[in-house]
Design a protein around this motif. Sequence first.
Motif, short mmCIF file in Angstrom:
data_model
loop_
_atom_site.label_atom_id
_atom_site.label_comp_id
_atom_site.label_asym_id
_atom_site.label_seq_id
_atom_site.Cartn_x
_atom_site.Cartn_y
_atom_site.Cartn_z
N THR A 9 0.83 -1.20 0.00
CA THR A 9 0.00 0.00 0.00
C THR A 9 0.87 1.25 0.00
OG1 THR A 9 -1.62 -1.29 1.23
CG2 THR A 9 -2.03 1.04 1.06
N ILE A 54 -6.95 1.44 -2.92
CA ILE A 54 -7.23 2.53 -1.99
C ILE A 54 -6.96 3.86 -2.69
CG2 ILE A 54 -6.53 3.68 0.15
CD1 ILE A 54 -5.89 0.91 1.29
N TRP A 72 1.27 6.73 5.04
CA TRP A 72 -0.13 6.39 4.85
C TRP A 72 -0.87 7.65 4.45
CZ3 TRP A 72 -2.27 1.93 4.07
CH2 TRP A 72 -3.65 1.76 4.20
N SER A 78 -11.93 3.13 -0.02
CA SER A 78 -11.93 2.07 -1.00
C SER A 78 -13.36 1.61 -1.22
CB SER A 78 -11.08 0.89 -0.52
OG SER A 78 -11.00 -0.10 -1.54
N VAL A 85 -15.36 1.82 2.30
CA VAL A 85 -14.53 1.84 3.49
C VAL A 85 -13.78 3.17 3.48
CG1 VAL A 85 -12.67 0.73 4.76
CG2 VAL A 85 -14.23 -0.66 3.38
N TYR A 87 -10.98 5.37 5.42
CA TYR A 87 -9.86 5.20 6.34
C TYR A 87 -9.64 6.50 7.11
CZ TYR A 87 -9.21 1.05 3.57
OH TYR A 87 -9.42 -0.15 2.96
N GLY A 111 -9.87 2.22 12.88
CA GLY A 111 -9.48 3.21 11.89
C GLY A 111 -10.30 3.19 10.62
N CYS A 112 -11.35 2.37 10.57
CA CYS A 112 -12.17 2.26 9.35
C CYS A 112 -13.63 2.58 9.65
CB CYS A 112 -12.11 0.85 8.77
SG CYS A 112 -10.48 0.36 8.21
N TYR A 114 -17.32 2.09 7.80
CA TYR A 114 -17.97 1.33 6.74
C TYR A 114 -19.34 1.94 6.46
CZ TYR A 114 -14.37 -2.01 8.01
OH TYR A 114 -13.16 -2.60 8.27
N THR A 133 -9.62 13.86 11.24
CA THR A 133 -8.58 12.88 10.95
C THR A 133 -7.36 13.55 10.35
OG1 THR A 133 -10.06 11.00 10.69
CG2 THR A 133 -8.02 10.93 9.43
N ARG A 147 0.06 6.39 14.46
CA ARG A 147 -0.96 5.60 13.80
C ARG A 147 -1.37 4.47 14.74
NH1 ARG A 147 -0.52 1.62 8.90
NH2 ARG A 147 -2.70 1.50 8.37
#
Length: 148
Positions: A9, A54, A72, A78, A85, A87, A111-112, A114, A133, A147
């Motif tokens: 990633t 992503i 990141w 995504s 999703v 992030y 951290g996600c 949905y 964020t 993180r």
Amino acid sequence: MATSKQPVTVPTDASVDDFLAAVPDQRRGADAVRLCTLLREVTGEPPVMWGPSIVGFGSYRYTYQSGRTGDWPLAGFSPRKQQLVVYLVGGFEERHASVLARLGPHKTGKGCLYLKRLDDVDESALRELVDRTVRVHKGVDRASERRQ
């Protein structure tokens, strides 16, 4: 001979527009395009493909307690088969419970965020979560930059 595993990633030169156009579910694809616009507006960063699936905006450097570091996106998303999703910063569920209460139907993971449908959520609450964020990842919020 031991080989060092390279992260998958990472930013790529792949086309975000092509990726979003290839989302098989038409509604999810339309939601992904809207979400891409929203994240671009909130972050002020252009969309970039991170790995094969992503869409990320900007970047920050993180360091785990173990000392391992990496990069990141400040925020990203995504369009998965079952949901979008998003992030966000780790621990956002506890930090921003009042904003999540306004958001509408969603699920959370580490951290996600949905989301089934973008039309079902409060866009101002989603914008606030993304903005908070980004502020944490840029180090302008009281929350940890690490993180999680």
